[in-house]
Design a protein around this motif. Structure first.
Motif, short mmCIF file in Angstrom:
data_model
loop_
_atom_site.label_atom_id
_atom_site.label_comp_id
_atom_site.label_asym_id
_atom_site.label_seq_id
_atom_site.Cartn_x
_atom_site.Cartn_y
_atom_site.Cartn_z
N UNK A 67 34.79 48.39 31.81
CA UNK A 67 33.87 49.21 32.60
C UNK A 67 34.10 50.63 32.13
N UNK A 68 33.19 51.13 31.30
CA UNK A 68 33.39 52.46 30.71
C UNK A 68 34.59 52.42 29.79
N UNK A 69 35.57 53.29 30.06
CA UNK A 69 36.79 53.31 29.25
C UNK A 69 37.89 52.45 29.85
N UNK A 70 37.65 51.94 31.05
CA UNK A 70 38.63 51.13 31.77
C UNK A 70 38.55 49.68 31.29
N UNK A 71 39.66 49.15 30.78
CA UNK A 71 39.71 47.76 30.32
C UNK A 71 40.76 47.02 31.14
N UNK A 72 40.35 45.84 31.62
CA UNK A 72 41.28 44.98 32.35
C UNK A 72 41.36 43.64 31.64
#
Length: 147
Positions: A67-72
């Motif tokens: 999500x955008x620059x957030x990676x899980x």
């Protein structure tokens, strides 16, 4: 808490013992903390299910979502614990499961499967050639990973 927003296969490949559900961008998304995360094929990109037992084989797989620059990352064992994930997954793979009478595959059927697999590989090679001719690097990489 993680919920599955969408689960669609990029394509489904059947083998003698397994159903392989191949995932790609924009076909698989989850919701976590009121944010939608899109699947990215950084780590695992397929779900393998035994056609006879209907069980997920690659339980050690880890999937990445962005999500955008957030990676899980979410492991297959976490996804299996989500009932809607299992429902959607088995809905996709249901028509590929082996029934009792279909478990005895004849030699002729094996030959047909071998020929189909060979044709699929030849088709992928042709598409790779086409991608190279068109200088489509993204499609080349995507198709090359299928071989």
């Amino acid at each position: 808490m993680v919920t599955v927003k969408m689960l669609k296969p990029y394509y489904v490949k059947t083998e003698e013992k397994f159903v392989r559900i191949i995932l790609a961008y924009q076909y698989f998304s989850v919701m976590m903390n009121k944010k939608v995360y899109q699947f990215i094929p950084v780590e695992a990109n397929e779900i393998r299910i035994d056609r006879k037992t209907k069980r997920i084989v690659n339980t050690d797989a880890v999937f990445a979502f962005q999500n955008g620059k957030d990676i899980i990352t979410i492991s297959m064992s976490q996804l299996i614990s989500i009932p809607e994930f299992l429902e959607q997954l088995h809905g996709i793979a249901e028509s590929y499961y082996l029934t009792e009478e279909s478990t005895s595959i004849t030699d002729q059927q094996k030959e047909v499967h071998r020929i189909i697999k060979e044709l699929e590989i030849n088709n992928i090679k042709r598409l790779i050639d086409k991608a190279l001719d068109q200088h489509d690097y993204y499609m080349f990489i995507k198709l090359s990973s299928l071989l």
